[in-house]
Write an enzyme that holds these catalytic residues in place. Structure first.
Site, PDB file in Angstrom:
ATOM      1  N   PRO A   9       0.787  -1.227   0.000  1.00  0.00           N
ATOM      2  CA  PRO A   9       0.000   0.000   0.000  1.00  0.00           C
ATOM      3  C   PRO A   9       0.829   1.292   0.000  1.00  0.00           C
ATOM      4  O   PRO A   9       1.870   1.368   0.650  1.00  0.00           O
ATOM      5  CB  PRO A   9      -0.817  -0.088   1.301  1.00  0.00           C
ATOM      6  CG  PRO A   9      -0.097  -1.074   2.143  1.00  0.00           C
ATOM      7  CD  PRO A   9       0.539  -2.048   1.192  1.00  0.00           C
ATOM      8  N   ASN A  10       0.315   2.235  -0.759  1.00  0.00           N
ATOM      9  CA  ASN A  10       0.867   3.597  -0.871  1.00  0.00           C
ATOM     10  C   ASN A  10       2.148   3.676  -1.699  1.00  0.00           C
ATOM     11  O   ASN A  10       2.637   4.769  -1.973  1.00  0.00           O
ATOM     12  CB  ASN A  10       1.089   4.232   0.520  1.00  0.00           C
ATOM     13  CG  ASN A  10      -0.198   4.305   1.308  1.00  0.00           C
ATOM     14  OD1 ASN A  10      -1.191   4.850   0.813  1.00  0.00           O
ATOM     15  ND2 ASN A  10      -0.240   3.718   2.490  1.00  0.00           N
ATOM     16  N   ARG A  17       4.976  10.850  -2.624  1.00  0.00           N
ATOM     17  CA  ARG A  17       4.734  10.595  -1.202  1.00  0.00           C
ATOM     18  C   ARG A  17       6.000  10.863  -0.386  1.00  0.00           C
ATOM     19  O   ARG A  17       7.038  10.224  -0.633  1.00  0.00           O
ATOM     20  CB  ARG A  17       4.342   9.121  -1.070  1.00  0.00           C
ATOM     21  CG  ARG A  17       4.267   8.620   0.330  1.00  0.00           C
ATOM     22  CD  ARG A  17       4.224   7.092   0.366  1.00  0.00           C
ATOM     23  NE  ARG A  17       4.037   6.632   1.719  1.00  0.00           N
ATOM     24  CZ  ARG A  17       4.295   5.420   2.138  1.00  0.00           C
ATOM     25  NH1 ARG A  17       4.746   4.504   1.296  1.00  0.00           N
ATOM     26  NH2 ARG A  17       4.090   5.090   3.385  1.00  0.00           N
ATOM     27  N   TYR A  22      11.150   8.808   0.864  1.00  0.00           N
ATOM     28  CA  TYR A  22      11.061   7.789  -0.191  1.00  0.00           C
ATOM     29  C   TYR A  22      11.636   8.216  -1.540  1.00  0.00           C
ATOM     30  O   TYR A  22      11.620   7.434  -2.489  1.00  0.00           O
ATOM     31  CB  TYR A  22       9.590   7.353  -0.352  1.00  0.00           C
ATOM     32  CG  TYR A  22       9.018   6.741   0.908  1.00  0.00           C
ATOM     33  CD1 TYR A  22       9.501   5.537   1.400  1.00  0.00           C
ATOM     34  CD2 TYR A  22       7.999   7.375   1.622  1.00  0.00           C
ATOM     35  CE1 TYR A  22       8.988   4.976   2.565  1.00  0.00           C
ATOM     36  CE2 TYR A  22       7.475   6.824   2.786  1.00  0.00           C
ATOM     37  CZ  TYR A  22       7.984   5.626   3.248  1.00  0.00           C
ATOM     38  OH  TYR A  22       7.480   5.068   4.396  1.00  0.00           O
ATOM     39  N   ASN A  71       8.002  -5.781  -0.915  1.00  0.00           N
ATOM     40  CA  ASN A  71       7.905  -4.632  -0.009  1.00  0.00           C
ATOM     41  C   ASN A  71       6.423  -4.521   0.349  1.00  0.00           C
ATOM     42  O   ASN A  71       5.625  -3.918  -0.388  1.00  0.00           O
ATOM     43  CB  ASN A  71       8.407  -3.339  -0.663  1.00  0.00           C
ATOM     44  CG  ASN A  71       8.416  -2.180   0.323  1.00  0.00           C
ATOM     45  OD1 ASN A  71       7.862  -2.264   1.413  1.00  0.00           O
ATOM     46  ND2 ASN A  71       9.051  -1.082  -0.069  1.00  0.00           N
ATOM     47  N   ALA A  74       3.245  -0.861   4.750  1.00  0.00           N
ATOM     48  CA  ALA A  74       2.675  -0.850   6.110  1.00  0.00           C
ATOM     49  C   ALA A  74       2.187  -2.228   6.554  1.00  0.00           C
ATOM     50  O   ALA A  74       2.212  -2.543   7.760  1.00  0.00           O
ATOM     51  CB  ALA A  74       1.541   0.158   6.184  1.00  0.00           C
ATOM     52  N   GLU A  95      12.748  -9.654   1.467  1.00  0.00           N
ATOM     53  CA  GLU A  95      11.990  -8.508   1.994  1.00  0.00           C
ATOM     54  C   GLU A  95      12.789  -7.236   1.750  1.00  0.00           C
ATOM     55  O   GLU A  95      13.988  -7.191   2.029  1.00  0.00           O
ATOM     56  CB  GLU A  95      11.759  -8.705   3.500  1.00  0.00           C
ATOM     57  CG  GLU A  95      11.046  -7.538   4.152  1.00  0.00           C
ATOM     58  CD  GLU A  95      10.862  -7.717   5.667  1.00  0.00           C
ATOM     59  OE1 GLU A  95      11.156  -8.826   6.193  1.00  0.00           O
ATOM     60  OE2 GLU A  95      10.442  -6.745   6.313  1.00  0.00           O
ATOM     61  N   HIS A  97      12.801  -2.824   1.965  1.00  0.00           N
ATOM     62  CA  HIS A  97      12.229  -1.529   2.341  1.00  0.00           C
ATOM     63  C   HIS A  97      13.115  -0.421   1.801  1.00  0.00           C
ATOM     64  O   HIS A  97      14.347  -0.553   1.798  1.00  0.00           O
ATOM     65  CB  HIS A  97      12.092  -1.401   3.859  1.00  0.00           C
ATOM     66  CG  HIS A  97      11.188  -2.437   4.427  1.00  0.00           C
ATOM     67  ND1 HIS A  97       9.817  -2.377   4.290  1.00  0.00           N
ATOM     68  CD2 HIS A  97      11.455  -3.603   5.056  1.00  0.00           C
ATOM     69  CE1 HIS A  97       9.281  -3.454   4.848  1.00  0.00           C
ATOM     70  NE2 HIS A  97      10.254  -4.221   5.320  1.00  0.00           N
ATOM     71  N   ARG A 104      13.213   4.429  12.355  1.00  0.00           N
ATOM     72  CA  ARG A 104      11.940   5.147  12.398  1.00  0.00           C
ATOM     73  C   ARG A 104      11.121   4.711  13.629  1.00  0.00           C
ATOM     74  O   ARG A 104      11.674   4.208  14.592  1.00  0.00           O
ATOM     75  CB  ARG A 104      11.212   4.915  11.066  1.00  0.00           C
ATOM     76  CG  ARG A 104      12.057   5.411   9.876  1.00  0.00           C
ATOM     77  CD  ARG A 104      11.385   5.177   8.548  1.00  0.00           C
ATOM     78  NE  ARG A 104      10.161   5.957   8.429  1.00  0.00           N
ATOM     79  CZ  ARG A 104       9.236   5.753   7.475  1.00  0.00           C
ATOM     80  NH1 ARG A 104       9.428   4.783   6.580  1.00  0.00           N
ATOM     81  NH2 ARG A 104       8.158   6.491   7.427  1.00  0.00           N
TER      82      ARG A 104
HETATM   83  C1  DQA Z   1       8.323   0.974   3.732  1.00  0.00           C
HETATM   84  C2  DQA Z   1       8.432   1.187   5.251  1.00  0.00           C
HETATM   85  C3  DQA Z   1       7.090   0.977   5.910  1.00  0.00           C
HETATM   86  O1  DQA Z   1       7.196   1.180   7.303  1.00  0.00           O
HETATM   87  C4  DQA Z   1       6.084   1.962   5.363  1.00  0.00           C
HETATM   88  O2  DQA Z   1       4.807   1.724   5.915  1.00  0.00           O
HETATM   89  C5  DQA Z   1       6.029   1.975   3.889  1.00  0.00           C
HETATM   90  C6  DQA Z   1       7.253   1.844   3.119  1.00  0.00           C
HETATM   91  C7  DQA Z   1       9.654   1.293   3.016  1.00  0.00           C
HETATM   92  O3  DQA Z   1       9.810   0.836   1.902  1.00  0.00           O
HETATM   93  O4  DQA Z   1      10.494   2.004   3.559  1.00  0.00           O
HETATM   94  O5  DQA Z   1       4.972   2.221   3.296  1.00  0.00           O
HETATM   95  O6  DQA Z   1       8.025  -0.388   3.503  1.00  0.00           O
END
Ligand code: DQA
Length: 137
Positions: A9-10, A17, A22, A71, A74, A95, A97, A104
């Site tokens: 998501p997002n 964003r 990011y 990835n 959230a 995995e 990120h 964070r």
């Molecule tokens: C994320 C880190 C997560 O905590 C966050 O909710 C994201 C992006 C990252 O790629 O840094 O949406 O996965």
């Protein structure tokens, strides 16, 4: 070799964003560069804001692809269902990120993916995805 990047998501908003966290590149732009860098690999891409769709995609590819770069955004920190899907399949999952989640908020220090991931790459911006592709070579 057949790999898939699955973004949660997002992440469809990358470039717009929170660019200070990011970056300012869209994922579509970055993906093209990545695909050009690894012409020998079939590199697919799937993004969804919906938990169940991510689980369905993991199940769909999880017994026949050579690798999944996940990835879960959230959902990483909340989804027992995605964690169980990663555990259920035979395709190795790396995995990823973009940000260093450990620098964070505390709730980002928990991952339901990590216990069943082949490895974890985080904190290198979009280059985390490139490092993940290289990990499969
Ligand atoms: C994320 C880190 C997560 O905590 C966050 O909710 C994201 C992006 C990252 O790629 O840094 O949406 O996965």
């Amino acid at each position: 070799m057949k790999l898939i990047i699955i973004n949660g998501p997002n992440l469809n908003l990358l470039g717009r964003r929170e660019p200070q966290i990011y970056g300012s590149a869209s994922f579509d732009e970055y993906l093209k560069t990545l695909q050009n860098n690894f012409p020998e690999i079939t590199l697919e891409y799937f993004q969804s804001n919906i938990e169940g769709e991510i689980i369905t995609k993991i199940q769909e590819v999880g017994f026949n692809y050579d690798g999944i770069i996940l990835n879960a955004a959230a959902y990483t920190h909340t989804s027992v269902g995605i964690g169980d899907a990663v555990k259920a399949i035979t395709t190795p999952v790396v995995e990823v990120h973009i940000s260093n989640t450990f620098s964070r908020e505390d709730f980002r220090h928990v991952s339901y993916i990590s216990p069943n991931a082949k490895g974890i790459i985080l904190g290198f911006g979009l280059e985390s995805y490139k490092l993940a592709v290289q990990s499969f070579l």
